[in-house]
Design a protein around this motif. Structure first.
Motif, PDB file in Angstrom:
ATOM      1  N   SER A  13     -46.634   9.077  -4.459  1.00 23.72           N
ATOM      2  CA  SER A  13     -47.405   8.338  -3.285  1.00 23.72           C
ATOM      3  C   SER A  13     -48.838   8.763  -3.662  1.00 23.72           C
ATOM      4  N   ILE A  20     -52.117   5.995  -3.569  1.00 27.02           N
ATOM      5  CA  ILE A  20     -53.276   6.037  -2.825  1.00 27.02           C
ATOM      6  C   ILE A  20     -54.698   6.430  -3.508  1.00 27.02           C
ATOM      7  N   TRP A  38     -55.934   3.819  -5.287  1.00 23.99           N
ATOM      8  CA  TRP A  38     -56.478   2.406  -4.194  1.00 23.99           C
ATOM      9  C   TRP A  38     -57.885   3.016  -3.967  1.00 23.99           C
ATOM     10  N   SER A  44     -44.533   5.923   3.267  1.00 23.62           N
ATOM     11  CA  SER A  44     -45.064   4.699   3.946  1.00 23.62           C
ATOM     12  C   SER A  44     -46.457   4.349   3.920  1.00 23.62           C
ATOM     13  N   ALA A  45     -47.243   5.326   3.772  1.00 22.81           N
ATOM     14  CA  ALA A  45     -48.790   5.071   3.645  1.00 22.81           C
ATOM     15  C   ALA A  45     -48.914   4.637   2.182  1.00 22.81           C
ATOM     16  N   LEU A  61     -46.830   2.609   0.437  1.00 23.36           N
ATOM     17  CA  LEU A  61     -46.517   1.113   0.497  1.00 23.36           C
ATOM     18  C   LEU A  61     -47.293   0.367   1.470  1.00 23.36           C
ATOM     19  N   ALA A  62     -48.004   1.019   2.484  1.00 23.19           N
ATOM     20  CA  ALA A  62     -49.040   0.264   3.359  1.00 23.19           C
ATOM     21  C   ALA A  62     -50.181  -0.283   2.632  1.00 23.19           C
ATOM     22  N   VAL A  63     -50.430   0.872   1.713  1.00 22.79           N
ATOM     23  CA  VAL A  63     -51.651   0.447   0.844  1.00 22.79           C
ATOM     24  C   VAL A  63     -51.399  -0.667  -0.086  1.00 22.79           C
ATOM     25  N   LEU A  89     -49.274  -2.895   0.469  1.00 20.96           N
ATOM     26  CA  LEU A  89     -49.250  -4.311   0.988  1.00 20.96           C
ATOM     27  C   LEU A  89     -50.605  -4.803   1.446  1.00 20.96           C
ATOM     28  N   PHE A  90     -51.212  -3.805   1.801  1.00 21.95           N
ATOM     29  CA  PHE A  90     -52.711  -4.206   2.364  1.00 21.95           C
ATOM     30  C   PHE A  90     -53.559  -4.629   1.101  1.00 21.95           C
ATOM     31  N   THR A 141     -59.698  -2.885  -2.535  1.00 22.07           N
ATOM     32  CA  THR A 141     -60.146  -3.317  -1.067  1.00 22.07           C
ATOM     33  C   THR A 141     -61.685  -3.301  -1.000  1.00 22.07           C
TER      34      THR A 141
END
Length: 265
Positions: free
Chosen positions: A197, A201, A204, A247-248, A250-252, A254-255, A262
């Protein structure tokens, strides 16, 4: 050539680190070495964790020469990225870990004593120690600075992040047999979930900033968060930690999308 560089990187990284870590694991399990070798192996001066960064520096110079090495090292001080990244790299993991600990206590875990609250000046000192000797400087030039860009030439960023996460986790195996290490306090499977995980991150962050410094800082605050909020000593808190980290990640995804990039500029 690129695939050879990755295999060379992994060979140097694992050989250097494990040759120096495995004897420490042996000491932790009752084996003895002559002094002063034993004291050196167990001291903070054991350079085992520098395997990834050392491999990256050696191979960058070997294949690219001095100019490429200088450009590579400059990424370790690159800070010309949008200010919002500072909020992310400084706060993301401490918030996740603090929330995990809080939810664990609500669930029934005993509340640990946060002894740093009585001496907050120790926090920046621990931050600096972790930055230079607790993983980030020792690893990030290798995992994100060297291996990630080369893997992304052949794989999508998300797959490259997962591959590095798995290798990064396996690299830590000797630490699970060393008393007092963070790894010795958690199950291997949960550590792998957390580190994969984190790899998503960190990927990213690196892809978006192009800065090894940014990944070193988020790596530092990630490790610091376990000092500030000792969730690894809890049961329910540890479960919430895995849930929130996944969750963090997966949020990354999705974002930022599968490119894990980004642009906040």
């Amino acid at each position: 050539m690129k695939s050879e560089r990755i295999s060379d990187f992994l060979m140097v990284t694992f050989l250097f680190s494990w040759i120096l870590w495995i004897p420490v694991a042996m000491i932790s399990n009752g084996f003895t070495f002559p002094e002063p070798i034993q004291s050196f192996l167990r001291s903070p001066y054991n350079p085992a964790a520098f395997g990834p960064t050392l491999a990256a520096i050696i191979l960058t110079y070997r294949y690219g020469g001095r100019d490429e090495l200088v450009a590579f090292l400059r990424k370790g001080i690159k800070r010309d990225f949008p200010r919002i990244w500072w909020a992310i790299i400084l706060l993301l993991f401490p918030v996740i870990t603090a929330l995990s600990l809080y939810l664990g206590v609500l669930w029934g875990d005993p509340q640990p004593f946060l002894y740093w609250t009585s001496n907050p000046l120790i926090v920046p000192l621990v931050f600096l120690y972790i930055l230079f000797l607790g993983g980030p400087l020792q690893e990030e030039f290798g995992w994100r600075g060297y291996a990630l860009p080369r893997l992304q030439e052949r794989h999508s960023p998300i797959y490259a992040a997962i591959i590095i996460g798995i290798i990064w986790g396996l690299w830590h195996i000797p630490l699970f047999f060393i008393q007092g290490s963070i790894q010795s306090q958690v199950p291997f499977w949960s550590f792998m979930i957390l580190i994969i995980s984190a790899s998503v991150i960190y990927t990213w962050v690196y892809n978006s900033t192009g800065s090894i410094l940014a990944t070193m800082i988020i790596h530092t605050t990630g490790n610091l968060s376990y000092f500030l909020f000792p969730v690894q000593s809890t049961i329910a808190g540890g479960v919430f930690l895995m849930i929130l980290n996944v969750s963090a990640a997966l949020a990354v995804l999705l974002f930022a999308g599968s490119e894990l990039k980004t642009d906040f500029s």
